[in-house]
Design an enzyme around this catalytic site. Structure first.
Site, PDB file in Angstrom:
ATOM      1  N   HIS A  54       0.376  -1.190   0.248  1.00  0.00           N
ATOM      2  CA  HIS A  54      -0.488   0.213  -0.043  1.00  0.00           C
ATOM      3  C   HIS A  54       1.206   0.877   0.190  1.00  0.00           C
ATOM      4  O   HIS A  54       0.383   2.586   0.254  1.00  0.00           O
ATOM      5  CB  HIS A  54      -0.707   0.096   1.469  1.00  0.00           C
ATOM      6  CG  HIS A  54      -1.777  -1.218   1.793  1.00  0.00           C
ATOM      7  ND1 HIS A  54      -2.823  -1.521   0.664  1.00  0.00           N
ATOM      8  CD2 HIS A  54      -1.421  -1.961   2.216  1.00  0.00           C
ATOM      9  CE1 HIS A  54      -2.993  -3.065   0.629  1.00  0.00           C
ATOM     10  NE2 HIS A  54      -3.037  -2.933   1.813  1.00  0.00           N
ATOM     11  N   HIS A 214      -7.407  -4.692  -1.400  1.00  0.00           N
ATOM     12  CA  HIS A 214      -6.271  -6.091  -1.161  1.00  0.00           C
ATOM     13  C   HIS A 214      -7.109  -6.479  -2.649  1.00  0.00           C
ATOM     14  O   HIS A 214      -6.875  -7.808  -2.843  1.00  0.00           O
ATOM     15  CB  HIS A 214      -5.797  -6.770  -0.200  1.00  0.00           C
ATOM     16  CG  HIS A 214      -6.092  -5.996   1.267  1.00  0.00           C
ATOM     17  ND1 HIS A 214      -6.772  -5.997   2.559  1.00  0.00           N
ATOM     18  CD2 HIS A 214      -4.656  -5.744   1.458  1.00  0.00           C
ATOM     19  CE1 HIS A 214      -5.913  -5.307   2.795  1.00  0.00           C
ATOM     20  NE2 HIS A 214      -5.014  -5.345   3.120  1.00  0.00           N
TER      21      HIS A 214
END
Lengths: 324, 324
Positions: A54, A214
């Site tokens: 991320h 995700h």
């Protein structure tokens, strides 16, 4: 799949080596990223963390005015309690430590365990759950934590820098979460280094509304549409959950593989939408901040500001990913 | 192809609307991006520009300590002389204007024409040609201008901010170009909004060495390799042209579609390479700065610093894309 890495197993470690080489303000030890100048006596310490993939979240937000430490897990995998315990003890300057935890089951469990096991350190915890797309999801009981994490880290970090006590830093962190909402749209799937192929199939004609960071499924799959319509879809979801009014902090965030030019196109539409509701974009961010590897798409995060939150947002910050 | 846009024809205009909405420090008029607080009397004005699709270059580098104006053309298309003339006249504070021009035939011609037609304004010009990959290319006589453009804009911008005369600002800009070298590697092609399909075919097994920022062919097509080998290939090309020694400014730049995590993996290898040659990474940048739409891949740019250049690099800057 082509990725710039030496081996799938070493990608997190190798990337951290690069961070250490690029940023002398950071110190990296046992897969924890610290401010090189910490801990500061009397200052509340801020620790966050979560799966890697991320970036710049979270390690890129370690520095003056934001986090004291970040615990990166493997790709899309929670950090282990040992990392979090180590970080918690290391950043404690005697004023206690705030854990900023995105609401994913693994993160929540491991941060809770670490808080219990970090004896002698007073720990408070804030859960970030800003994503309005789904109520429960693949890895979550309750809403997922996404873009608002950056807002929480920045604003709580600024208050901690002023010397506020742990209870106040935790309270402002919770307030930012309560005032923030997010919604994301994916144009493509991400591809994890280990899997080597897209996490999900998305036809060339469709987009996924309410995507998770995700690649978790969202609300619906619909035909690709102009930026104006996609922005309105995201903003309708946000506005439907927390009506837009007053001064807003607005982030249009890229998912990792989307060019900045396209994010500005989306931001123009988001700003026009906000104006159409009689609210005001008072502060903004446009760029890749809370990403999902190479996924193409965007998310929008909105926070209702007040004078205090605006002042804390504007306060100086000096991290690799956010600096002013 | 899925892109976040309303229409291929309006993408540049729409993105500029987003920039204007996101950055109150900018003023955008007739497709020219200005500092809202300019021109400053007695300060040399800096103007750059080029095709769009390389964001944040150039418009994202308008602000204190860097550019006074940027002229974005259509995607991968030179700005027209009228834009450049308008910008040149508008930023002149009586001390003259420096044109920073990437070495592409269209840009060179249009900036030259604008310099002639911007009567009453003293104009100096610097050509950026740092890319060692090819001698002449699809759009170039001589080497292409790529990553060093950012270095030139930052360092010349800092000197202009100090009040130096035009000749000195132009001289330092040329010095930075002479001391800088770049090399890029593509994992995928970019896709322009109008074409809607990849500019070139690149098999899943191969990479393009020495790629240009518009997808121009490079030196060779070779099998995909680990990050360490790709970094060494790029650095061998740079080092072969300008031996690495002393203190270096090193940028590992993403081409637009590459996640930050992978760029840090590459940076770790580049830093190790530099150390292996007995030189030192004194300053660095890792991120998406000089992009090629959604292309995956990276470029590395190295500049040999001295004390003056280091001081100017470190000087405060406040632009959407670079801020410290």
């Amino acid at each position: 799949m082509k990725k710039l890495l030496n081996a799938a197993d070493s990608v997190v470690e190798d990337a951290l080596k690069g961070m250490a080489a690029a940023h002398p303000t950071l110190r990296i030890r046992d897969q924890v990223v610290y401010r090189a100048d910490g801990p500061r006596q009397g200052k509340v310490g801020l620790v966050s963390g979560g799966g890697s993939g991320h970036e710049p979240l979270h390690a890129g937000f370690v520095g003056y005015g934001m986090l004291d430490a970040a615990c990166p897990g493997e790709i899309f995998t929670s950090p282990v309690p040992d990392q979090i315990i180590e970080a918690t003890k290391a950043v404690d300057g005697g004023a206690g430590v705030l854990h900023i935890v995105k609401n994913y089951t693994g993160d929540v469990l491991n941060f809770e365990m670490a808080a219990e096991l970090a004896e002698d350190v007073e720990v408070a915890s804030v859960l970030v759950d800003d994503d309005v797309a789904v109520q429960d999801s693949l890895y979550t009981a309750g809403r997922r934590g996404t873009g608002a994490t950056l807002f929480v880290e920045k604003i709580a970090g600024a208050l901690a820098e002023e010397g506020a006590p742990l209870a106040d830093v935790a309270a402002v962190a919770r307030e930012v979460d309560e005032r923030s909402r997010s919604f994301g749209i994916a144009l493509t799937s991400c591809t994890t280094p280990h899997a080597g192929k897209p996490t999900f199939d998305l036809p060339e004609t469709d987009v996924e509304l309410g995507i998770g960071i995700h690649g978790e499924p969202g609300r619906a799959r619909v035909p690709m549409a102009p930026a104006r319509e996609l922005a309105a879809t995201a903003m309708d979801a946000v506005h439907g959950d927390l009506p837009l009014r007053g001064d807003l902090l607005v982030m249009v965030n890229g998912m990792g593989g989307t060019p900045l030019m396209e994010l500005y196109v989306v931001f123009a539409e988001v700003a026009a939408y906000v104006e159409g509701k009689g609210a005001r974009v008072s502060r903004s961010l446009v760029g890749n901040y809370v990403t999902s590897l190479d996924m193409q798409g965007f998310s929008v995060t909105v926070c209702r500001l007040d004078d205090t939150l605006t002042r804390l947002w504007d306060a100086p910050v000096d991290t690799p990913g956010l600096r002013w």
